[in-house]
Design a protein around this motif. Structure first.
Motif, short mmCIF file in Angstrom:
data_model
loop_
_atom_site.label_atom_id
_atom_site.label_comp_id
_atom_site.label_asym_id
_atom_site.label_seq_id
_atom_site.Cartn_x
_atom_site.Cartn_y
_atom_site.Cartn_z
N PRO A 101 32.29 105.41 40.76
CA PRO A 101 33.27 105.25 41.85
C PRO A 101 34.41 104.29 41.51
O PRO A 101 35.52 104.44 42.03
N ASN A 152 31.38 113.58 45.91
CA ASN A 152 30.18 113.50 46.75
C ASN A 152 29.59 114.88 47.02
O ASN A 152 30.25 115.90 46.80
N GLY A 198 32.14 115.63 50.06
CA GLY A 198 32.29 114.62 51.10
C GLY A 198 32.13 115.12 52.52
O GLY A 198 31.94 114.34 53.46
N LEU A 235 29.98 112.41 54.17
CA LEU A 235 29.12 112.09 53.03
C LEU A 235 29.85 111.27 51.97
O LEU A 235 29.43 111.24 50.82
N GLY A 236 30.92 110.64 52.34
CA GLY A 236 31.68 109.83 51.39
C GLY A 236 33.16 109.95 51.65
O GLY A 236 33.65 110.98 52.16
N GLU A 249 35.67 109.29 49.28
CA GLU A 249 36.52 109.43 48.09
C GLU A 249 37.38 110.69 48.13
O GLU A 249 38.53 110.67 47.68
#
Length: 338
Positions: free
Chosen positions: A178, A214, A218, A223-224, A226
């Protein structure tokens, strides 16, 4: 000084002499198409080549020992000794002496590559453990060669026919990924991928897919973050520059539906995200190509495979593909230049 006369010279650094590198090199160079297209030059030691030729009972492979590149024979496999004495060869066993020879072969080959004495380099597998020392932090061939040619950023690109996967983060721990996956890094690696598809593979207006980081890319931030905060803004900036980039795609569904076949290249966020599907599909024919360098470097996509070293079980397909990809890229550059 560039000593090239009629055919390009492709160097092969021999890697760990106790692994499968010499076996797959001998088998790959036994292909009768090799000597028609280029001059092979193995950086290693003649005794090591002879050792494996004997224990593998490969009768139809011959080579000539040369002391310098001025002595190269155009219709033969050439071998140059990178150390005066060949270390003891113990197939399947990690030794410090084998690591020293692997580094000596790589260093000499890279120097000849930088100075234009060879036109491409194929690197046989090494063992990072026996190369590393207090003087050298060896993370991998990609990083070593990138630094040697004074380039700040390169791209690890796995290639098999029309399936190409590049990595935003390469040999870094998963916990550090990350930190590496930034908007700037994604744009930088995307640009490298697009440029290599044009320059090295001759693809006009290449189209690439960018994967999420992710699960489910995501899922809209559930779920994230980024994808929303880093990856999508990077893709938008690239699109604003009229570049053919698409995504972010969830990697499981993307490869599960074989969507890589719809693109000229794929950019994965981290090592295993790209390499697990790649090796599942193309393990015996895959090639590791270092994109973004002023020189050509390829390698087979496997390691030293100590467990089968010296047993005549190693598949040379990936090494053969690495050699021919290097030759193809040389040809592509010549056509572009002309």
């Amino acid at each position: 000084m560039n000593i090239r006369k009629s055919k390009p010279i492709i160097g092969i650094s021999i890697g760990d002499i106790n692994g499968v590198g010499i076996e797959v090199t001998i088998k790959a160079l036994s292909d009768n198409r090799i000597l028609k297209n280029f001059i092979p030059l193995i950086y290693g030691h003649g005794k090591a080549i002879s050792f494996y030729k004997k224990i593998l009972s490969i009768e139809d492979f011959n080579f000539v020992q040369v002391k310098s590149l001025d002595e190269l024979q155009h219709k033969r496999v050439n071998v140059i000794n990178v150390m005066e004495e060949c270390p003891e060869i113990i197939p399947g066993v990690e030794t410090q002496e084998a690591g020293k020879m692997a580094l000596a072969a790589l260093s000499q080959a890279v120097n000849d590559l930088k100075t234009g004495q060879i036109q491409a380099l194929v690197t046989a597998p090494v063992n990072k453990n026996n190369i590393n020392s207090e003087e050298l932090n060896f993370v991998g061939h990609t990083e070593f060669i990138t630094k040697a040619v004074d380039i700040k950023e390169s791209l690890m690109l796995m290639v098999s026919e029309n399936f190409r996967v590049g990595l935003v983060s390469g040999h870094v721990p998963l916990s550090k990924v990350p930190e590496v996956v930034t908007k700037e890094k994604i744009i930088q690696k995307s640009d490298l991928l697009l440029k290599t598809l044009e320059k090295d593979f001759g693809i006009n207006k290449p189209k690439i897919a960018i994967l999420g980081l992710n699960p489910h890319a995501g899922e809209d931030g559930l779920l994230g973050k980024e994808e929303e905060e880093i990856i999508k803004p990077a893709i938008k900036e690239l699109k604003d520059q009229n570049k053919m980039v698409f995504g972010p795609y969830p990697s499981d569904g993307f490869f599960g539906m074989m969507h890589q076949n719809k693109f000229d290249g794929v950019l994965a966020m981290y090592h295993d995200q790209g390499l697990i599907p790649f090796k599942s599909i193309a393990f015996s024919s895959g090639v590791n190509f270092t994109a973004g360098l002023p020189v050509i470097r390829t390698s087979p996509d496997h390691g030293t495979a100590y467990n089968i070293a010296g047993k005549n079980l190693a598949d040379e397909g990936s090494m053969r593909a690495a050699i021919f990809l290097a030759s193809d890229i040389i040809t592509q550059h010549e056509q572009e230049f002309n």
